[in-house]
Design a protein around this motif. Structure first.
Motif, short mmCIF file in Angstrom:
data_model
loop_
_atom_site.label_atom_id
_atom_site.label_comp_id
_atom_site.label_asym_id
_atom_site.label_seq_id
_atom_site.Cartn_x
_atom_site.Cartn_y
_atom_site.Cartn_z
N GLY A 1 34.65 48.45 39.62
CA GLY A 1 36.03 49.32 39.63
C GLY A 1 35.59 50.53 40.39
N ARG A 2 34.52 50.65 41.30
CA ARG A 2 34.26 51.85 42.23
C ARG A 2 35.18 51.93 43.14
NH1 ARG A 2 27.62 51.83 43.39
NH2 ARG A 2 28.53 53.87 44.14
N ARG A 3 35.51 53.14 43.74
CA ARG A 3 36.02 53.36 44.66
C ARG A 3 35.45 53.52 45.94
NH1 ARG A 3 39.28 52.12 41.63
NH2 ARG A 3 40.70 53.56 40.37
N ARG B 1 33.33 48.36 29.59
CA ARG B 1 33.55 49.04 30.72
C ARG B 1 35.18 49.38 30.84
NH1 ARG B 1 29.88 46.09 33.74
NH2 ARG B 1 31.42 45.24 35.10
N THR B 2 35.86 48.14 30.46
CA THR B 2 37.28 48.14 30.62
C THR B 2 37.80 49.37 29.60
OG1 THR B 2 38.06 46.48 28.86
CG2 THR B 2 37.68 45.88 31.23
N ARG B 3 37.06 49.61 28.71
CA ARG B 3 37.31 50.70 27.62
C ARG B 3 36.86 52.13 28.17
NH1 ARG B 3 39.39 48.00 23.23
NH2 ARG B 3 38.64 45.87 22.80
N GLY B 4 35.99 51.79 29.21
CA GLY B 4 35.72 53.64 29.73
C GLY B 4 34.20 53.74 29.72
N LEU B 5 33.56 52.92 29.14
CA LEU B 5 31.94 53.09 29.26
C LEU B 5 31.43 52.67 30.86
CD1 LEU B 5 30.11 51.60 26.21
CD2 LEU B 5 30.23 53.92 27.19
#
Ligand code: NIG
Ligand code: FE
Length: 432
Positions: free
Chosen positions: A311-313, A104-108
């Motif tokens: 990491g949701r807003r 997820r830190t890499r964007g998945l």
């Protein structure tokens, strides 16, 4: 009550606390402005006898009514709170999902990872491969983490077994943890977490299996008090959830629902229609649904840890829920995929910074309201005479410091059922 044969514990006089936050008030969930009424006593004291609270008040008043041979605990400079009640956890599972965390830190995204066979199904594979003893051992270790962060009552869901035998295995682990104490554990059946791979071609067969094979056994062995269903995108539909919830209720289970985390699926409406005890998550809830929850008296369990870790807003609309008169609860959602934290103080920090709850509202949501959401309002969640002596001492002089110092554990000591089970100063972990 002391266990049979156990020596009668000495009474404990906890005194001189900068603040005793009692949460004393009406015997029901707090709503609206009541969420800010903490019942704080300055220079406060608590008297504990036989595991119960027998007096709470200013130190001078409680000191005048002490029994003989009392053990004294000087809480100068500290805040005393009821033990946190964590009303939503996935306590029992094997392994972790740290690989997905890195992806997820890499964007998945969470959804992409789940579609590629990761996510909940990854934890299901690992949990099925683990023995009951292994699951028990890892859950015990996690319970110690919870205790060190001030939690003395928690709800624990199954949900990583997804077959009759594997769900029963998890619920039996939960039963063994319940019997061992001192943390009080409230068990929930979440067989309807996702549809397991082997039923992908016939979802209705899985729903039937839960209703015909699992629920009767869970009820017969008294393995769960609540039924939960993940009613959302990529999980169960509203129709499936309704069928499951009605069947669970017919077996005597009370209802909780994972709702509107990823999509406005209609799950909150369903919770209102069936008058579930709680509806949990609600990141995507719509205004009209909030009114329906308020009218039906359903409690909202908000889980900001899952938003933070993913990491949701978008966070659940806590202010709108409070303004509408919905009783709000905060919980960790402790689980390996979306919220690997046992820390209620961290959840309070997120509630204040991301959902604009005041420190007082957050504390009420994490104690007395959480206790009512688990039908434990009569024995936990506040410091009142006759309740269980579950309490936490924080190394800070003002309750607002608890969410203010984020990412730091200010818990100094924890009492559960009147026994000191964690004391950071000397590493004592008692029976925990
Ligand atoms: O509450 N929403 C569904 N269940 C969990 C996630 C579980 C997992 O990813 O393992 C939750 O967030
Ligand atoms: Fe959850």
């Amino acid at each position: 009550m002391p266990e049979q044969g156990a020596p009668r514990p000495r009474p404990v006089f906890l005194h001189s606390a900068a603040q005793v936050v009692t949460l004393a008030g009406p015997p029901r969930p707090r709503v609206g402005r009541e969420l800010e009424e903490l019942g704080v006593i300055e220079d406060g004291a608590v008297l504990i006898e036989d595991g119960l609270i027998t007096a709470v008040g200013p130190t001078a008043e409680v000191a005048a009514m002490l029994p003989d041979d009392v053990e004294r605990w000087d809480a100068r400079g500290m805040v005393v709170l009821p033990g946190f009640v964590d009303a939503h956890t996935h306590l029992v599972f094997a392994g972790d999902r740290v690989q997905e965390f890195e992806w997820r830190t890499r964007g998945l995204s969470y959804a992409e990872i789940a579609r590629r066979g990761g996510g909940i199904r990854m934890t299901v594979r690992q949990t099925r491969a683990a023995s009951e003893e292994e699951l028990l051992e890892s859950a015990r270790r996690r319970l110690r983490w919870f205790l060190r962060h001030g939690t003395t009552t928690l709800e624990a869901k199954s949900g990583y077994g997804l077959s009759r035998d594997e769900e029963l295995k998890i619920l039996r682990v939960i039963r063994r943890l319940r019997e061992a104490g001192p943390v009080e554990i409230v068990p929930t059946l979440l067989a309807a977490h996702v549809v397991p791979e082997e039923y992908a071609a016939d979802r209705s067969a899985y729903v039937r299996m839960i209703i015909e094979e699992l629920l009767p056994e869970v009820a017969r062995e008294n393995l769960a008090e609540y039924h939960d269903v993940f009613c959302d995108e990529d999980a169960f539909t509203v129709e499936e959830a309704r069928t499951l919830m009605k069947a669970a209720r017919a077996h005597g289970l009370k209802l909780r629902v994972h709702a509107e985390q990823w999509a406005r699926s209609g799950a909150a409406r369903l919770a209102a229609e069936l008058r579930a005890q709680t509806v949990d998550h609600l990141e995507k809830i719509a205004e009209e649904d909030i009114a329906a929850l308020a009218a039906a008296g359903v409690m909202a369990v908000l889980l900001p840890g899952a938003c933070f870790h993913l990491g949701r807003r978008e966070y659940p609309p806590a202010r709108k829920l409070i303004e509408a008169g919905v009783p709000v609860v905060l919980a960790t959602d402790f689980n390996p995929g979306t919220s690997p934290t046992p820390s209620m103080p961290m959840i309070l920090a997120l509630a204040c910074t991301q959902m604009q709850m005041t420190p007082a509202e957050a504390i009420t949501a994490a104690t007395i309201n959480a206790a009512y959401s688990l039908d434990r309002g009569h024995c936990a969640g506040s410091l009142e005479v006759g309740k269980r002596a579950d309490l936490v001492l924080f190394d800070v002089p003002d309750y607002r410091h608890i969410p203010y110092f984020f990412g730091m554990n200010t818990v100094r000591a924890v009492f559960a059922r009147g026994r000191l089970i964690y004391d950071r100063a000397n590493g004592c972990e008692g029976t925990a």
